[in-house]
Design a protein around this motif. Structure first.
Motif, PDB file in Angstrom:
ATOM      1  N   VAL A 183       0.852  -1.177   0.000  1.00 31.40           N
ATOM      2  CA  VAL A 183       0.000   0.000   0.000  1.00 31.40           C
ATOM      3  C   VAL A 183       0.898   1.240   0.000  1.00 31.40           C
ATOM      4  CG1 VAL A 183      -1.786   1.262   1.239  1.00 31.40           C
ATOM      5  CG2 VAL A 183      -1.776  -1.257   1.252  1.00 31.40           C
ATOM      6  N   THR A 184       0.660   2.140  -0.923  1.00 33.83           N
ATOM      7  CA  THR A 184       1.476   3.350  -0.983  1.00 33.83           C
ATOM      8  C   THR A 184       0.622   4.565  -0.680  1.00 33.83           C
ATOM      9  OG1 THR A 184       1.145   3.525  -3.371  1.00 33.83           O
ATOM     10  CG2 THR A 184       3.099   2.368  -2.619  1.00 33.83           C
ATOM     11  N   GLN A 185       1.183   5.473   0.120  1.00 37.76           N
ATOM     12  CA  GLN A 185       0.481   6.686   0.500  1.00 37.76           C
ATOM     13  C   GLN A 185       1.348   7.890   0.173  1.00 37.76           C
ATOM     14  OE1 GLN A 185      -1.019   4.907   4.685  1.00 37.76           O
ATOM     15  NE2 GLN A 185      -1.847   6.939   4.209  1.00 37.76           N
ATOM     16  N   TYR A 203      -2.236   9.545   9.365  1.00 37.52           N
ATOM     17  CA  TYR A 203      -3.382   9.017   8.641  1.00 37.52           C
ATOM     18  C   TYR A 203      -2.939   7.780   7.869  1.00 37.52           C
ATOM     19  CZ  TYR A 203      -5.979  13.070  10.025  1.00 37.52           C
ATOM     20  OH  TYR A 203      -6.620  14.013  10.784  1.00 37.52           O
ATOM     21  N   LEU A 204      -3.579   6.688   8.185  1.00 40.70           N
ATOM     22  CA  LEU A 204      -3.211   5.387   7.634  1.00 40.70           C
ATOM     23  C   LEU A 204      -4.262   4.911   6.658  1.00 40.70           C
ATOM     24  CD1 LEU A 204      -2.136   3.802  11.018  1.00 40.70           C
ATOM     25  CD2 LEU A 204      -0.599   4.287   9.117  1.00 40.70           C
ATOM     26  N   CYS A 205      -3.791   4.387   5.564  1.00 39.17           N
ATOM     27  CA  CYS A 205      -4.659   3.759   4.575  1.00 39.17           C
ATOM     28  C   CYS A 205      -4.412   2.258   4.628  1.00 39.17           C
ATOM     29  CB  CYS A 205      -4.334   4.307   3.188  1.00 39.17           C
ATOM     30  SG  CYS A 205      -5.201   3.482   1.839  1.00 39.17           S
ATOM     31  N   GLN A 207       2.432   3.211   4.952  1.00 36.75           N
ATOM     32  CA  GLN A 207       3.320   3.838   5.936  1.00 36.75           C
ATOM     33  C   GLN A 207       2.702   5.075   6.569  1.00 36.75           C
ATOM     34  OE1 GLN A 207       6.489   2.427   6.920  1.00 36.75           O
ATOM     35  NE2 GLN A 207       5.200   0.876   5.981  1.00 36.75           N
ATOM     36  N   GLY A 208       1.627   5.538   5.989  1.00 36.94           N
ATOM     37  CA  GLY A 208       0.927   6.664   6.587  1.00 36.94           C
ATOM     38  C   GLY A 208       1.384   8.020   6.080  1.00 36.94           C
ATOM     39  N   THR A 209       0.524   9.004   6.291  1.00 35.68           N
ATOM     40  CA  THR A 209       0.842  10.409   6.049  1.00 35.68           C
ATOM     41  C   THR A 209       0.790  11.132   7.388  1.00 35.68           C
ATOM     42  OG1 THR A 209      -0.042  10.465   3.795  1.00 35.68           O
ATOM     43  CG2 THR A 209       0.101  12.562   4.978  1.00 35.68           C
ATOM     44  N   ARG A 210       1.902  11.746   7.747  1.00 33.77           N
ATOM     45  CA  ARG A 210       1.945  12.515   9.001  1.00 33.77           C
ATOM     46  C   ARG A 210       1.489  13.922   8.699  1.00 33.77           C
ATOM     47  NH1 ARG A 210       1.750  11.517  14.075  1.00 33.77           N
ATOM     48  NH2 ARG A 210       3.338   9.909  13.866  1.00 33.77           N
ATOM     49  N   LEU A 211       0.304  14.292   9.216  1.00 31.09           N
ATOM     50  CA  LEU A 211      -0.243  15.627   9.020  1.00 31.09           C
ATOM     51  C   LEU A 211      -0.044  16.442  10.285  1.00 31.09           C
ATOM     52  CD1 LEU A 211      -1.983  17.763   7.525  1.00 31.09           C
ATOM     53  CD2 LEU A 211      -4.004  16.648   8.512  1.00 31.09           C
TER      54      LEU A 211
END
Lengths: 110, 115
Positions: A4-6, A89-91, A103-107
């Motif tokens: 999974v890529t974010q 935020y994890l997908c 790996q998530g997006t750190r907002l």
């Protein structure tokens, strides 16, 4: 095989702004879910999409929205950002009840 | 509604010692149960899962977990901990509600490994 890529990996936004986070699932997976993880907590369910339809929504305000595209990739949108939206935020893409996370997006909202 | 409790916020063990992380769940039907591991700033990696059948399940990195329906528990174990096991561990229950499926996570257990 790609997992999974974010994107992006990190993001800094100002209160009141809008943000779009993107996710590409594992090839062949038709279900994508979004989770919010604030510091020191477990992930909280935001949305599930399957075959481009919303199948479930967690206890999040209407400022949060999402969609899934024909290629099964997904976007999470958050409007009118608040400081409290700062999180990872994890997908996850799922196949037969097994979820695989990106790996998530750190907002960070300032 | 389903819920997961991980009673231990932080556990410290010595390298080579055995490990048990506790997890209790609440769900009205037979649950799908998972353990994930998360390194700092990273996503979640699936260690093992239980859907049905044998109540002792084996996972990656030498971990195992045992499903005990009578105790509503799904504890994670490892006989000998390595320094690289230091991370945060999350137990989760998967449940379907109508047409949707979601994971409910515990708050996690942070594992520190002393040399």
């Amino acid at each position: 095989d790609a997992g999974v890529t974010q994107s992006p990996t990190h993001l800094i936004k100002t209160r009141g702004q809008h943000v779009t986070l993107r996710c590409s699932p594992i090839s062949g997976h038709k279900s994508v879910s979004w989770y919010q993880q604030v510091l020191g907590q477990g992930p909280q369910f935001i949305f599930q999409y399957y075959e481009k339809e919303e199948r479930g929504r967690g206890n999040f305000p209407d400022r949060f929205s999402a969609r899934q595209f024909p290629n099964y990739s997904s976007e999470l949108n958050v409007n009118a950002l608040l400081l409290g939206d700062s999180a990872l935020y994890l997908c996850a893409s799922s196949h037969f009840y097994e979820a695989f996370f990106g790996q998530g997006t750190r907002l960070t909202v300032v | 509604a389903q819920s997961v409790t991980q009673p231990d916020i932080h556990i410290t063990v010595s390298e080579g010692a055995s490990l048990e992380l506790r997890c209790n769940y609440s769900y009205g039907a037979t649950p799908y149960l998972f353990w994930y591991v998360q390194s700092p700033g990273q996503g979640l990696q699936l260690l093992l899962k239980y859907f049905s059948g044998d109540t002792l399940v084996q996972g990656i990195k030498g971990f195992e977990a045992e499903f005990k329906r009578s105790q509503s528990s799904f504890n994670l174990r490892k006989p000998s901990v390595h320094w690289s096991d230091a991370a945060e561990y999350f137990c989760a229950v998967g449940a379907s509600g109508g047409s949707n499926y979601k994971l409910t996570f515990g708050k996690g257990t942070l594992l520190t490994v002393n040399p």
